[in-house]
Design an enzyme around this catalytic site. Structure first.
Site, PDB file in Angstrom:
ATOM      1  N   LYS A  83       0.862  -1.190   0.000  1.00 29.29           N
ATOM      2  CA  LYS A  83       0.000   0.000   0.000  1.00 29.29           C
ATOM      3  C   LYS A  83       0.896   1.237   0.000  1.00 29.29           C
ATOM      4  CE  LYS A  83      -4.312   0.828   2.518  1.00 29.29           C
ATOM      5  NZ  LYS A  83      -4.881   0.781   3.866  1.00 29.29           N
TER       6      LYS A  83
HETATM    7  O1  G3P Z   1      -9.067   1.918   4.888  1.00 35.69           O
HETATM    8  C1  G3P Z   1      -8.945   3.212   5.330  1.00 35.69           C
HETATM    9  C2  G3P Z   1      -9.476   3.381   6.682  1.00 35.69           C
HETATM   10  O2  G3P Z   1      -8.712   2.693   7.616  1.00 35.69           O
HETATM   11  C3  G3P Z   1      -9.722   4.789   7.095  1.00 35.69           C
HETATM   12  O3  G3P Z   1     -10.898   4.760   7.774  1.00 35.69           O
HETATM   13  O4  G3P Z   1     -12.604   5.587   9.288  1.00 35.69           O
HETATM   14  O5  G3P Z   1     -10.194   6.213   9.658  1.00 35.69           O
HETATM   15  O6  G3P Z   1     -11.488   7.190   7.773  1.00 35.69           O
HETATM   16  P1  G3P Z   1     -11.308   6.011   8.685  1.00 35.69           P
END
Ligand code: G3P
Length: 221
Positions: A83
């Site tokens: 990634k």
């Molecule tokens: O896959 C990306 C994720 O981990 C981010 O999620 O909820 O932190 O925006 P969030």
């Protein structure tokens, strides 16, 4: 739509994987930092639990460093997807890593044009962050729809991995838009299946069954 879990928790992954419908896992430095143990060891164990793409993110910010770290992550297991963030260096690293045969997930995508460039660099996946755009009053799902349309227009093999999905409606919308993959926290994954009418219906079926059995037993006596 493929379902990926967005977590580095072995406990969560182990439980959810028992359903047999988990296609992969995405991790990031924040998720790995929450867990006890060496990131390498955690990633190896995740690869043992789920037979599908497992994203491991680089933390270098220059292309050479990203390529070096990416190759190291990829050497851990054949299912590791490297990634990289959607920066200039990230795109350079994507081109190099994908050219060397590695799977690459370009992350932190917040616009369709970023996704277009990542696809052209040979990304296996692009990760548009839906929830984080919603957070700033910009419809994240419109970005997903645009990316799906653009990739279909040109037959790009890159898959749209809808990320930062925070609730079941995000997953539903991503599926409606034709995202190839949705990655989500385990709590959201469980919410996809849960329905109070299913529980209530089952409760009634079982109660009726027990009642009928008792009545039959009483008649036989
Ligand atoms: O896959 C990306 C994720 O981990 C981010 O999620 O909820 O932190 O925006 P969030």
């Amino acid at each position: 739509m493929k379902i990926f879990l967005d977590t580095a928790s072995l406990k969560e992954i182990r439980e959810a994987a028992t359903l047999g419908v988990v296609d992969g896992v995405t991790t990031n430095p924040s998720l790995l930092a929450k867990e006890q143990g060496e990131p390498e060891e955690i990633l190896r164990e995740i690869c043992d639990l789920v037979d599908g793409p497992i994203s491991a993110e680089v933390v270098a910010t220059d292309a050479a460093g990203m390529i070096r770290e990416g190759k190291h992550w990829a050497s851990l297991h054949e299912n590791i997807t490297v990634k990289v963030p959607c920066t200039v260096a990230g795109i350079q690293a994507t081109k190099a890593l994908s050219g060397a045969g590695h799977k690459v997930n370009v992350t932190l995508i917040f616009s369709p044009t970023q996704a277009l460039i990542a696809a052209k660099a040979g990304a296996t996946f692009v990760s548009p962050f839906v929830g984080r755009l919603d957070d700033i009053a910009t419809p994240g799902m419109e970005m997903v729809a645009d990316i799906v349309r653009i990739f279909a227009n040109y037959d790009y093999p890159t898959e749209v991995l809808a990320a930062s999905l925070r609730h079941p409606m995000h997953v539903l919308e991503a599926a409606r838009m034709g995202a190839h993959v949705g990655t989500m926290p385990v709590a959201v994954f469980h919410q996809l299946l849960k329905h109070p009418l299913t529980d209530l219906g089952l409760e009634r079926f079982l109660a009726d069954w027990e009642k009928a059995k008792k009545e039959l037993g009483a008649k036989a006596r």
